[in-house]
Design a protein around this motif. Structure first.
Motif, PDB file in Angstrom:
ATOM      1  N   VAL A  20      -8.771 -22.875  11.513  1.00  0.00           N
ATOM      2  CA  VAL A  20     -10.066 -22.263  11.603  1.00  0.00           C
ATOM      3  C   VAL A  20      -9.507 -20.963  12.006  1.00  0.00           C
ATOM      4  O   VAL A  20      -9.958 -19.753  11.216  1.00  0.00           O
ATOM      5  N   LEU A  21      -8.912 -20.687  13.079  1.00  0.00           N
ATOM      6  CA  LEU A  21      -8.600 -19.973  13.653  1.00  0.00           C
ATOM      7  C   LEU A  21      -8.017 -18.757  12.834  1.00  0.00           C
ATOM      8  O   LEU A  21      -7.732 -17.544  13.598  1.00  0.00           O
ATOM      9  N   LEU A  22      -7.317 -18.983  12.431  1.00  0.00           N
ATOM     10  CA  LEU A  22      -6.038 -18.072  11.869  1.00  0.00           C
ATOM     11  C   LEU A  22      -6.473 -17.686  10.262  1.00  0.00           C
ATOM     12  O   LEU A  22      -6.599 -16.762  10.554  1.00  0.00           O
ATOM     13  N   SER A  23      -7.279 -18.891   9.561  1.00  0.00           N
ATOM     14  CA  SER A  23      -7.763 -18.241   8.852  1.00  0.00           C
ATOM     15  C   SER A  23      -9.500 -17.112   8.790  1.00  0.00           C
ATOM     16  O   SER A  23      -9.934 -17.110   7.671  1.00  0.00           O
ATOM     17  N   THR A  24     -10.055 -16.816   9.944  1.00  0.00           N
ATOM     18  CA  THR A  24     -11.064 -16.665   9.988  1.00  0.00           C
ATOM     19  C   THR A  24     -11.061 -14.936   9.578  1.00  0.00           C
ATOM     20  O   THR A  24     -10.123 -14.519  10.269  1.00  0.00           O
ATOM     21  N   PRO A  25     -11.943 -13.843   8.206  1.00  0.00           N
ATOM     22  CA  PRO A  25     -11.228 -13.037   8.357  1.00  0.00           C
ATOM     23  C   PRO A  25     -11.765 -12.163   8.938  1.00  0.00           C
ATOM     24  O   PRO A  25     -10.672 -10.493   8.982  1.00  0.00           O
ATOM     25  N   TRP A  26     -12.421 -12.133  10.139  1.00  0.00           N
ATOM     26  CA  TRP A  26     -13.009 -11.315  10.713  1.00  0.00           C
ATOM     27  C   TRP A  26     -12.004 -11.075  12.458  1.00  0.00           C
ATOM     28  O   TRP A  26     -12.319 -10.375  13.987  1.00  0.00           O
ATOM     29  N   HIS A  27     -11.333 -11.698  12.572  1.00  0.00           N
ATOM     30  CA  HIS A  27     -10.053 -12.391  13.886  1.00  0.00           C
ATOM     31  C   HIS A  27     -10.828 -11.914  15.118  1.00  0.00           C
ATOM     32  O   HIS A  27     -10.319 -11.723  16.270  1.00  0.00           O
ATOM     33  N   ASN A  28     -12.867 -13.306  15.267  1.00  0.00           N
ATOM     34  CA  ASN A  28     -13.195 -12.882  16.297  1.00  0.00           C
ATOM     35  C   ASN A  28     -13.310 -14.535  16.841  1.00  0.00           C
ATOM     36  O   ASN A  28     -13.938 -14.511  17.612  1.00  0.00           O
ATOM     37  N   LEU A  29     -12.434 -14.713  16.906  1.00  0.00           N
ATOM     38  CA  LEU A  29     -12.657 -16.289  17.476  1.00  0.00           C
ATOM     39  C   LEU A  29     -11.015 -16.684  18.015  1.00  0.00           C
ATOM     40  O   LEU A  29     -10.409 -16.556  18.163  1.00  0.00           O
ATOM     41  N   SER A  30     -12.002 -17.636  19.374  1.00  0.00           N
ATOM     42  CA  SER A  30     -10.343 -18.007  20.594  1.00  0.00           C
ATOM     43  C   SER A  30     -10.980 -19.392  20.490  1.00  0.00           C
ATOM     44  O   SER A  30     -12.250 -19.982  20.439  1.00  0.00           O
ATOM     45  N   ARG A  31     -10.195 -20.167  20.698  1.00  0.00           N
ATOM     46  CA  ARG A  31      -9.937 -21.232  21.487  1.00  0.00           C
ATOM     47  C   ARG A  31     -10.164 -21.196  23.201  1.00  0.00           C
ATOM     48  O   ARG A  31      -8.894 -20.747  23.381  1.00  0.00           O
ATOM     49  N   LEU A  32     -10.913 -21.672  24.150  1.00  0.00           N
ATOM     50  CA  LEU A  32     -10.434 -21.685  25.136  1.00  0.00           C
ATOM     51  C   LEU A  32      -9.283 -22.673  25.546  1.00  0.00           C
ATOM     52  O   LEU A  32      -9.185 -23.772  25.111  1.00  0.00           O
ATOM     53  N   ASP A  33      -8.467 -21.777  26.592  1.00  0.00           N
ATOM     54  CA  ASP A  33      -7.233 -22.845  26.809  1.00  0.00           C
ATOM     55  C   ASP A  33      -7.641 -23.794  27.754  1.00  0.00           C
ATOM     56  O   ASP A  33      -7.012 -22.894  29.215  1.00  0.00           O
ATOM     57  N   LEU A  34      -7.949 -24.783  27.446  1.00  0.00           N
ATOM     58  CA  LEU A  34      -8.349 -25.709  28.488  1.00  0.00           C
ATOM     59  C   LEU A  34      -7.533 -27.390  28.407  1.00  0.00           C
ATOM     60  O   LEU A  34      -8.197 -28.671  29.015  1.00  0.00           O
ATOM     61  N   GLY A  35      -6.318 -26.934  27.496  1.00  0.00           N
ATOM     62  CA  GLY A  35      -5.634 -28.297  27.431  1.00  0.00           C
ATOM     63  C   GLY A  35      -5.532 -28.870  26.335  1.00  0.00           C
ATOM     64  O   GLY A  35      -7.112 -28.452  25.264  1.00  0.00           O
ATOM     65  N   ASP A  36      -5.161 -29.794  25.540  1.00  0.00           N
ATOM     66  CA  ASP A  36      -5.612 -30.585  24.137  1.00  0.00           C
ATOM     67  C   ASP A  36      -6.855 -30.887  24.093  1.00  0.00           C
ATOM     68  O   ASP A  36      -7.396 -31.185  22.988  1.00  0.00           O
ATOM     69  N   ASP A  37      -6.712 -31.469  24.838  1.00  0.00           N
ATOM     70  CA  ASP A  37      -8.337 -33.062  24.840  1.00  0.00           C
ATOM     71  C   ASP A  37     -10.033 -31.917  24.958  1.00  0.00           C
ATOM     72  O   ASP A  37     -10.426 -32.415  24.428  1.00  0.00           O
ATOM     73  N   ALA A  64     -19.287 -27.582   9.654  1.00  0.00           N
ATOM     74  CA  ALA A  64     -20.068 -27.995  11.305  1.00  0.00           C
ATOM     75  C   ALA A  64     -18.226 -28.396  12.080  1.00  0.00           C
ATOM     76  O   ALA A  64     -17.663 -29.127  12.196  1.00  0.00           O
ATOM     77  N   HIS A  65     -18.613 -27.518  13.435  1.00  0.00           N
ATOM     78  CA  HIS A  65     -19.239 -27.122  13.940  1.00  0.00           C
ATOM     79  C   HIS A  65     -18.755 -25.430  14.217  1.00  0.00           C
ATOM     80  O   HIS A  65     -19.396 -24.802  14.457  1.00  0.00           O
ATOM     81  N   ALA A  66     -17.429 -25.678  14.336  1.00  0.00           N
ATOM     82  CA  ALA A  66     -16.645 -23.935  14.894  1.00  0.00           C
ATOM     83  C   ALA A  66     -16.767 -23.619  13.709  1.00  0.00           C
ATOM     84  O   ALA A  66     -17.123 -22.386  13.619  1.00  0.00           O
ATOM     85  N   GLY A  67     -17.405 -24.099  12.478  1.00  0.00           N
ATOM     86  CA  GLY A  67     -17.475 -22.855  10.921  1.00  0.00           C
ATOM     87  C   GLY A  67     -18.624 -21.952  11.174  1.00  0.00           C
ATOM     88  O   GLY A  67     -19.297 -20.734  10.710  1.00  0.00           O
ATOM     89  N   PHE A  68     -20.004 -22.397  12.296  1.00  0.00           N
ATOM     90  CA  PHE A  68     -20.652 -22.298  12.486  1.00  0.00           C
ATOM     91  C   PHE A  68     -20.993 -20.738  13.321  1.00  0.00           C
ATOM     92  O   PHE A  68     -21.824 -20.207  14.246  1.00  0.00           O
ATOM     93  N   VAL A  69     -19.657 -20.209  14.565  1.00  0.00           N
ATOM     94  CA  VAL A  69     -19.603 -19.651  15.800  1.00  0.00           C
ATOM     95  C   VAL A  69     -18.621 -18.256  14.762  1.00  0.00           C
ATOM     96  O   VAL A  69     -18.344 -18.103  14.071  1.00  0.00           O
ATOM     97  N   GLY A  70     -20.335 -17.331  15.435  1.00  0.00           N
ATOM     98  CA  GLY A  70     -19.811 -15.544  14.953  1.00  0.00           C
ATOM     99  C   GLY A  70     -21.600 -14.950  15.740  1.00  0.00           C
ATOM    100  O   GLY A  70     -22.149 -15.630  15.959  1.00  0.00           O
ATOM    101  N   LYS A  71     -21.312 -13.966  14.801  1.00  0.00           N
ATOM    102  CA  LYS A  71     -22.397 -13.020  15.119  1.00  0.00           C
ATOM    103  C   LYS A  71     -24.099 -13.598  14.673  1.00  0.00           C
ATOM    104  O   LYS A  71     -23.407 -14.097  13.090  1.00  0.00           O
ATOM    105  N   GLY A  72     -24.393 -13.821  14.647  1.00  0.00           N
ATOM    106  CA  GLY A  72     -25.821 -13.717  14.657  1.00  0.00           C
ATOM    107  C   GLY A  72     -25.911 -15.524  14.367  1.00  0.00           C
ATOM    108  O   GLY A  72     -26.634 -15.762  14.047  1.00  0.00           O
ATOM    109  N   MET A  73     -25.267 -16.005  15.559  1.00  0.00           N
ATOM    110  CA  MET A  73     -25.289 -17.808  15.085  1.00  0.00           C
ATOM    111  C   MET A  73     -24.628 -18.278  16.603  1.00  0.00           C
ATOM    112  O   MET A  73     -25.073 -17.616  17.567  1.00  0.00           O
TER     113      MET A  73
END
Length: 258
Positions: A20-37, A64-73
């Motif tokens: 999901v992070l690699l494929s988002t066209p707006w490059h506006n998503l990240s994952r918190l660096d808190l370990g694999d779990d 759902a759920h990562a697919g709904f992260v973004g502006k206006g959501m």
């Protein structure tokens, strides 16, 4: 033989999030660096002066759920294991990382694990001084006698409506009130030709060829009745009749077909 296109079962959720992070066209998503779990996907273009929206639950329900992260959501999505709620620590981590003075709203689907873990995280965050509100989506009308209606596809509409209010800079109380109003006006009914199942486990074969199950849950929970048909016209007529009973007279409705 596996019916899933995957590498290793144990890496499935983390690799799906990476995709999901690699494929988002707006490059506006990240994952918190808190370990694999602890799997929290966030907007990296987030403005903390606005109300943050956080949702989440078990993985395996894409988008759902990562697919709904973004502006206006959503501002953040907390992803658990497949069909398993995220931990209290994971939800709390999301709250701490995205919430500013405006506060945050947790949008929770009405399942026991989600209610418990998001609720406990909210209380912990409040004790740390964060401004947190919570709404519970319970839009499933398939089982009319169910004292605990499930939160299903209508949740996406709540994300969108609350997300618009938050993006406009509305205060937390207003965003929560609008989300609650939308929840009370949302009715959802589902149908399936087969149950879903966790990778590596056998599928429940209770729905026979030619049948369909009205009101099956998103984890394969039993529905209200088995229909002896898979005919689209017959099925839509049954579903529409049940949904129509929930509509106020002379009111317009928004239709979501999932």
């Amino acid at each position: 033989m596996s019916q899933f296109f995957m590498n290793e079962k144990g890496d499935l959720v983390n690799e799906a999030i990476e995709g999901v992070l690699l494929s988002t066209p707006w490059h506006n998503l990240s994952r918190l660096d808190l370990g694999d779990d602890i799997r929290v996907v966030v907007r990296n273009d987030w403005d903390k002066s606005k109300v943050a929206l956080i949702s989440g639950g078990g993985s395996g329900h894409e988008p759902a759920h990562a697919g709904f992260v973004g502006k206006g959501m959503l501002t953040a999505a907390v992803c658990g294991d497949i069909f398993a709620s995220p931990s209290v620590d994971a939800v709390l981590s999301a709250i701490i990382n995205v919430t500013g003075e405006a506060g945050c709203l947790l949008i929770v689907k009405n399942y026991t694990g989600d209610r418990l873990n998001f609720g406990l995280a909210a209380e912990k965050a409040k004790n740390l001084g964060y401004k947190v509100a919570l709404v519970m989506v319970q839009d499933d009308i398939a089982l009319p006698e169910n004292p605990q209606p499930r939160g299903i596809a209508g949740t996406a509409l709540i994300h969108k409506i609350a997300g618009y209010a938050a993006e406009q800079g509305e205060p937390l109380e207003q965003v929560q009130a609008l989300a609650q109003r939308a929840i009370e006006a949302t009715a959802t009914i589902g149908l399936a030709f087969a149950t879903c199942h966790v990778p590596g486990e056998a599928r429940d074969e209770r729905v026979k060829p030619g049948q369909s199950e009205l009101g099956m849950g998103i984890h394969g929970e039993p529905g209200v009745t088995t229909l002896e048909t898979q005919n689209s016209r017959e099925i839509v007529a049954i579903m529409t009749e049940k949904l129509a009973k929930t509509l106020p007279e002379q009111k317009k409705a928004l239709l979501l077909v999932n």
